[in-house]
Design an enzyme around this catalytic site. Structure first.
Site, PDB file in Angstrom:
ATOM      1  N   PRO A 131       0.827  -1.221   0.000  1.00 16.60           N
ATOM      2  CA  PRO A 131       0.000   0.000   0.000  1.00 16.60           C
ATOM      3  C   PRO A 131       0.855   1.262   0.000  1.00 16.60           C
ATOM      4  CG  PRO A 131      -0.305  -1.254   2.047  1.00 16.60           C
ATOM      5  CD  PRO A 131       0.586  -2.066   1.169  1.00 16.60           C
ATOM      6  N   ARG A 185      -3.497  -7.805 -20.767  1.00 17.75           N
ATOM      7  CA  ARG A 185      -4.394  -7.431 -21.867  1.00 17.75           C
ATOM      8  C   ARG A 185      -3.823  -6.334 -22.758  1.00 17.75           C
ATOM      9  NH1 ARG A 185      -7.565  -3.505 -20.992  1.00 17.75           N
ATOM     10  NH2 ARG A 185      -9.424  -4.280 -22.019  1.00 17.75           N
ATOM     11  N   ASP A 227     -10.479   1.309 -24.526  1.00 19.43           N
ATOM     12  CA  ASP A 227     -10.795   1.116 -23.112  1.00 19.43           C
ATOM     13  C   ASP A 227     -11.030   2.419 -22.384  1.00 19.43           C
ATOM     14  OD1 ASP A 227     -10.476  -1.536 -23.164  1.00 19.43           O
ATOM     15  OD2 ASP A 227      -8.406  -1.521 -22.467  1.00 19.43           O
ATOM     16  N   GLU A 264       2.457  -7.531   8.302  1.00 20.90           N
ATOM     17  CA  GLU A 264       2.678  -6.082   8.318  1.00 20.90           C
ATOM     18  C   GLU A 264       3.515  -5.605   7.139  1.00 20.90           C
ATOM     19  OE1 GLU A 264       1.178  -3.889  10.510  1.00 20.90           O
ATOM     20  OE2 GLU A 264       0.115  -5.769  10.822  1.00 20.90           O
TER      21      GLU A 264
HETATM   22  N1  ADE Z   1      -0.915  -5.109   0.046  1.00 23.06           N
HETATM   23  C1  ADE Z   1      -1.821  -4.722   0.954  1.00 23.06           C
HETATM   24  N2  ADE Z   1      -2.579  -3.711   0.498  1.00 23.06           N
HETATM   25  C2  ADE Z   1      -2.130  -3.439  -0.769  1.00 23.06           C
HETATM   26  C3  ADE Z   1      -2.495  -2.492  -1.753  1.00 23.06           C
HETATM   27  N3  ADE Z   1      -3.481  -1.601  -1.560  1.00 23.06           N
HETATM   28  N4  ADE Z   1      -1.831  -2.502  -2.912  1.00 23.06           N
HETATM   29  C4  ADE Z   1      -0.823  -3.367  -3.109  1.00 23.06           C
HETATM   30  N5  ADE Z   1      -0.427  -4.289  -2.220  1.00 23.06           N
HETATM   31  C5  ADE Z   1      -1.073  -4.322  -1.050  1.00 23.06           C
END
Ligand code: ADE
Length: 265
Positions: free
Chosen positions: A91, A156, A171, A118
Site C-alpha cells: 500500500p 491485456r 478502453d 505487516e
Molecule cells: N498489500 C496490501 N494492500 C495493498 C495495496 N493496496 N496494494 C498493493 N499491495 C497491497
C-alpha cells in the site's frame, strides 16, 4: 511475437493458479503470449517449520516477512528471468494505473512479490526491488490480489492477447476518457429501450453518440481525467453543448420559480 514472463512470489501459490485457469489469461498462456509461475516462498525456508515471518525488532504488533526466504526465492527467480522488472506490492507504493500498466507491458518479465502480515523486511525493499506498487488507498491482507490485478491489466495490453474485437485501444482510461455506454440484446429490457441511434446503422452518428457519452460520463464521474488531457476542438464543442443544455435546464427551473437562483424552496 511479444511475450511476457510473470512470476509471483507468494506463500499462497494456489490463489494464482486458480485465476490463471480462466478467461483471457488462460488463453494468453495457452498461446504462449505470457508465461505465469507462482513461486512458493516457503520452499526457500531453511527451518523445519518453513517459517516466513517473524516478530518486529523494536516491538509492536503484527509480524514481518523474513528477508532470507524472500531473497532466496527472488534470486532463484531472477536466474530464470534475468531481464524481469521486480515489483513489490505494497500500500506504500506508487498507485497503479493505466499508464503504469502500459509501461510495464513493454518489459520482458515481471516478478511480483506479495507481502503478507505487516509487510516485508525493509532491507528487501531497499536493495532488491525496482518498483513498489499499490493498487489503491486501502489495505489488503496481502499482495496476492494486487499482483493479480497488475498481471491482468498488463496482460491485456500485450500485443495479440486481445482479439481485434476486444481491442484495448478504446478502453476506459486510454485517451483519458471513460468508455462510452454499452448495450446488447434485448432491444427493450424491463421497459428501458436501447438508444435509437445505436439501431440506426449510421456509423458516423453512432461514433458521435459514443464520443458524447464518453465525455459526459467522464465530466460527471471523473472530471480529474479531463483536466489531465488536451481536448480536441470537437470535444470542446461537445462539452460546450452539454454546458448549454445544463444552463437551459437551470434557466427553465428558474423561470418556474424553483431553485436557489429564485430564492425558492
Ligand atoms: N498489500 C496490501 N494492500 C495493498 C495495496 N493496496 N496494494 C498493493 N499491495 C497491497
Amino acid at each position: 511475437m511479444c511475450r511476457m514472463d510473470f512470476a509471483a512470489l507468494t506463500i499462497f501459490p494456489d490463489i494464482f493458479k486458480a485465476y490463471w485457469e480462466h478467461g483471457i489469461l488462460r488463453r494468453a498462456i495457452a498461446q504462449g503470449r505470457i508465461s505465469a509461475t507462482a513461486v512458493d516462498i516457503r520452499a526457500f525456508t531453511a527451518d523445519r517449520h518453513h517459517t516466513t515471518d517473524d516478530r518486529p525488532f523494536g516491538g509492536g504488533c503484527g509480524m514481518v516477512m523474513k528477508p532470507e526466504p524472500l531473497a532466496a526465492a527472488l534470486r532463484d527467480t531472477r536466474r530464470r528471468l534475468p531481464r524481469a522488472v521486480t515489483v513489490l506490492l505494497t500500500p506504500q507504493g506508487r498507485v497503479f494505473d493505466q499508464p503504469v500498466a502500459a509501461q510495464l507491458a513493454a518489459a520482458e518479465g515481471l516478478i511480483l512479490i506479495c507481502g503478507r502480515y505487516e509487510g516485508v523486511d525493509e532491507r528487501i525493499s531497499d536493495t532488491l526491488i525496482d518498483l513498489e506498487l499499490s493498487i489503491g488507498d486501502y489495505v489488503l491482507t496481502g499482495g496476492e490480489l494486487a499482483a493479480l490485478v497488475v498481471m491482468d491489466a498488463v496482460t491485456r495490453l500485450i500485443p495479440g492477447v486481445l482479439g481485434g474485437e476486444e481491442s484495448a485501444a478504446k478502453d476506459s482510461f486510454e485517451g483519458h476518457l471513460l468508455e462510452h455506454a454499452h448495450y446488447t440484446r434485448p432491444q427493450v429490457f424491463e421497459g428501458q429501450a436501447v438508444p435509437e441511434v445505436l439501431l440506426s446503422g449510421n456509423h458516423r452518428a453512432i461514433e458521435a453518440w459514443r464520443r458524447e457519452t464518453a465525455l459526459t460520463r467522464t465530466v460527471l464521474r471523473r472530471p480529474d481525467l479531463l483536466a489531465a488531457r488536451p481536448l480536441c476542438a470537437e470535444d470542446i464543442a461537445t462539452l460546450r453543448e452539454l454546458a448549454e443544455r445544463i444552463e437551459r435546464i437551470i434557466e427553465a427551473q428558474h423561470q418556474r420559480g424553483v431553485g436557489p437562483l429564485s430564492g425558492g424552496q
